[in-house]
Design an enzyme around this catalytic site. Structure first.
Site, PDB file in Angstrom:
ATOM      1  N   ARG A  50      -0.738  12.495   5.442  1.00 14.49           N
ATOM      2  CA  ARG A  50      -0.696  11.084   5.783  1.00 14.49           C
ATOM      3  C   ARG A  50       0.119  10.370   4.712  1.00 14.49           C
ATOM      4  O   ARG A  50       0.544  10.976   3.743  1.00 14.49           O
ATOM      5  CB  ARG A  50      -2.087  10.468   6.011  1.00 14.49           C
ATOM      6  CG  ARG A  50      -3.245  11.023   5.272  1.00 14.49           C
ATOM      7  CD  ARG A  50      -3.174  10.858   3.785  1.00 14.49           C
ATOM      8  NE  ARG A  50      -2.888   9.473   3.453  1.00 14.49           N
ATOM      9  CZ  ARG A  50      -2.303   9.052   2.371  1.00 14.49           C
ATOM     10  NH1 ARG A  50      -1.890   9.914   1.436  1.00 14.49           N
ATOM     11  NH2 ARG A  50      -2.092   7.791   2.139  1.00 14.49           N
ATOM     12  N   GLN A 200      -9.001   7.059   1.262  1.00 14.47           N
ATOM     13  CA  GLN A 200      -7.775   7.550   0.615  1.00 14.47           C
ATOM     14  C   GLN A 200      -7.715   7.146  -0.863  1.00 14.47           C
ATOM     15  O   GLN A 200      -7.093   7.825  -1.671  1.00 14.47           O
ATOM     16  CB  GLN A 200      -6.522   7.005   1.339  1.00 14.47           C
ATOM     17  CG  GLN A 200      -6.304   7.574   2.722  1.00 14.47           C
ATOM     18  CD  GLN A 200      -6.924   6.697   3.794  1.00 14.47           C
ATOM     19  OE1 GLN A 200      -7.928   6.043   3.577  1.00 14.47           O
ATOM     20  NE2 GLN A 200      -6.317   6.679   4.968  1.00 14.47           N
ATOM     21  N   ASP A 241       3.574   0.735   5.074  1.00  8.05           N
ATOM     22  CA  ASP A 241       3.874   1.579   6.232  1.00  8.05           C
ATOM     23  C   ASP A 241       5.051   1.027   7.025  1.00  8.05           C
ATOM     24  O   ASP A 241       5.728   1.768   7.741  1.00  8.05           O
ATOM     25  CB  ASP A 241       2.639   1.711   7.122  1.00  8.05           C
ATOM     26  CG  ASP A 241       1.621   2.601   6.433  1.00  8.05           C
ATOM     27  OD1 ASP A 241       0.882   2.087   5.576  1.00  8.05           O
ATOM     28  OD2 ASP A 241       1.620   3.818   6.708  1.00  8.05           O
ATOM     29  N   ASN A 251       0.325  -2.438   5.831  1.00  9.10           N
ATOM     30  CA  ASN A 251      -0.193  -1.377   4.960  1.00  9.10           C
ATOM     31  C   ASN A 251      -1.666  -1.170   5.306  1.00  9.10           C
ATOM     32  O   ASN A 251      -2.217  -1.865   6.176  1.00  9.10           O
ATOM     33  CB  ASN A 251      -0.013  -1.747   3.482  1.00  9.10           C
ATOM     34  CG  ASN A 251      -0.263  -0.562   2.566  1.00  9.10           C
ATOM     35  OD1 ASN A 251       0.281   0.531   2.798  1.00  9.10           O
ATOM     36  ND2 ASN A 251      -1.091  -0.729   1.551  1.00  9.10           N
TER      37      ASN A 251
HETATM   38  O1  MRU Z   1      -3.480   5.974   7.193  1.00  3.66           O
HETATM   39  P1  MRU Z   1      -2.663   6.452   6.020  1.00  3.66           P
HETATM   40  O2  MRU Z   1      -3.488   7.126   4.979  1.00  3.66           O
HETATM   41  O3  MRU Z   1      -1.470   7.236   6.451  1.00  3.66           O
HETATM   42  O4  MRU Z   1      -2.144   5.109   5.375  1.00  3.66           O
HETATM   43  C1  MRU Z   1      -1.271   5.190   4.291  1.00  3.66           C
HETATM   44  C2  MRU Z   1      -1.000   3.900   3.666  1.00  3.66           C
HETATM   45  O5  MRU Z   1      -1.375   2.845   4.134  1.00  3.66           O
HETATM   46  C3  MRU Z   1      -0.137   3.942   2.454  1.00  3.66           C
HETATM   47  O6  MRU Z   1      -0.485   2.923   1.567  1.00  3.66           O
HETATM   48  C4  MRU Z   1       1.307   3.766   2.902  1.00  3.66           C
HETATM   49  O7  MRU Z   1       1.631   4.702   3.878  1.00  3.66           O
HETATM   50  C5  MRU Z   1       2.250   3.883   1.778  1.00  3.66           C
HETATM   51  S1  MRU Z   1       2.514   5.560   1.330  1.00  3.66           S
HETATM   52  C6  MRU Z   1       3.688   5.630   0.141  1.00  3.66           C
END
Ligand code: MRU
Length: 352
Positions: A50, A200, A241, A251
């Site tokens: 992810r 996360q 994102d 994000n």
């Molecule tokens: O749902 P996820 O864990 O993929 O979400 C990730 C995020 O929101 C991160 O902060 C974002 O992708 C930036 S990664 C450099």
């Protein structure tokens, strides 16, 4: 500085995508191999990998693997099957633009598909390698630019979700300046918000920072206000994102709340992301598709029932932070300040 983990790489024999299974962290550090586009699609959906840049890289690698896997088909069958796999991968998660960006770049490299498996596979492999190498270089540059925003000799930082090595091909985006500052011997105290419901922040950010010897304290998602109120945070930095033309930023859900809190307390709020996260074709954040997650991730997180089994749940995975709450966006091209016009035109304003 300890070498940060490699979220994505080729398998030893080069025939598969090798990722860290992030669903097992921090208890177990285990790598898994993805041998087809379908396996990569499942891994992305299940969030075994992810983070916006990392899912783009995995999709690119998987499409190169898929071309080799389909090599036995005649030209037309190969072209149809590969194009369908690309379409499915592109749709695996909707919010991070890097996924669509990487698949589109692979599609471009594949053209004309009628060249047949051997030639197409060769071009796809080279493009996937380039995407990883570029992402690694962009992370490094983001870190170098953002380092100018990190107070000396010591800094107290709040970050949300994981925008580190696990989410990218390099040293991360939001965490990149922190790795560089620590590597230069500067003193850091990082606060990682837990990031409900999949954690996360506590599972991944705390894992990779502590592994690198960087002081990190986990806080639950509601503690940011207390930290800011008591003067324990010098700045907030997060990844993204998708960043659209006016600077509005998608994000991990919870980011918007932290930006509101930071503004209230007069604390700088920064977003760090590579150009592959910038969606210049979308005018503002209202048009960003927001992924919603399964209710059971909230009701029975990690297997334990913590809510009535059938209670309705509202579970957006991301939120939109309006550009007006962002003090700077850092990409590999520099530091962009409001009104963020340079993000699209290529010029920095008021950058360091
Ligand atoms: O749902 P996820 O864990 O993929 O979400 C990730 C995020 O929101 C991160 O902060 C974002 O992708 C930036 S990664 C450099």
């Amino acid at each position: 500085m300890i070498r940060p983990p490699e979220a994505v790489r080729w398998s030893a024999d080069g025939s598969a995508v090798d990722i860290i299974d992030q669903t097992l962290l921090p208890a177990t550090e285990q790598r898994i191999l993805l041998r087809s586009a379908a396996e990569a699609e499942t891994a992305i959906r299940e969030m075994r990998v992810r983070g916006a840049p990392a899912i783009g890289i995995v999709a690119a690698f998987a499409l190169a693997v898929e071309a080799v896997r389909l090599a036995g088909h005649e030209r037309e069958g190969f072209a149809t099957r590969w194009a369908a796999a690309a379409e499915r991968l592109r749709a695996a998660r909707p919010t991070a633009i890097n996924l669509a960006w990487a698949v589109d770049r692979m599609r471009e490299a594949a053209r004309p598909l009628e060249d047949g498996p051997a030639l197409v596979a060769e071009r796809l492999r080279a493009t996937a390698d380039a995407i990883l190498a570029e992402d690694r270089a962009m992370c490094q540059r983001i870190g170098e630019h953002a380092l100018a925003l990190v107070p000396e000799p010591q800094a107290r930082v709040l970050t949300h979700c994981n925008a580190g090595a696990l989410a990218t091909g390099g040293i991360g985006t939001a965490l990149a300046p922190l790795y560089l500052a620590a590597g230069a011997g500067r003193s850091l105290q990082v606060f990682a918000s837990e990031t409900r419901p999949l954690l996360q922040g506590s599972r991944l950010t705390a894992w990779e920072l502590s592994r690198a010897g960087i002081a990190v304290t986990i806080v639950t998602d509601s503690v940011g206000a207390v930290l800011m109120r008591e003067g324990s945070v010098d700045f907030v930095i997060v990844g993204a994102d998708r960043i659209v033309a006016n600077g509005d930023t998608a994000n991990k859900v919870g980011t918007y709340g932290l930006a509101v809190l930071a503004r209230h307390h007069g604390i700088p709020f920064y977003v760090a992301a590579p150009s592959s996260t910038v969606d210049a074709g979308t005018a503002d954040g209202s048009a960003i598709p927001i992924e919603h997650r399964d209710a059971d991730e909230v009701r029975r997180g990690f297997g334990l029932l913590t809510a009535p089994a059938d209670a309705p749940v509202f579970a957006p995975a991301f939120d939109i932070t309006p550009a007006s709450l962002i003090d700077a966006i850092i990409t590999e091209r520099g530091i962009f300040r409001p009104p963020f016009t340079g993000l699209v035109t290529g010029t920095t304003r008021g950058g360091a």
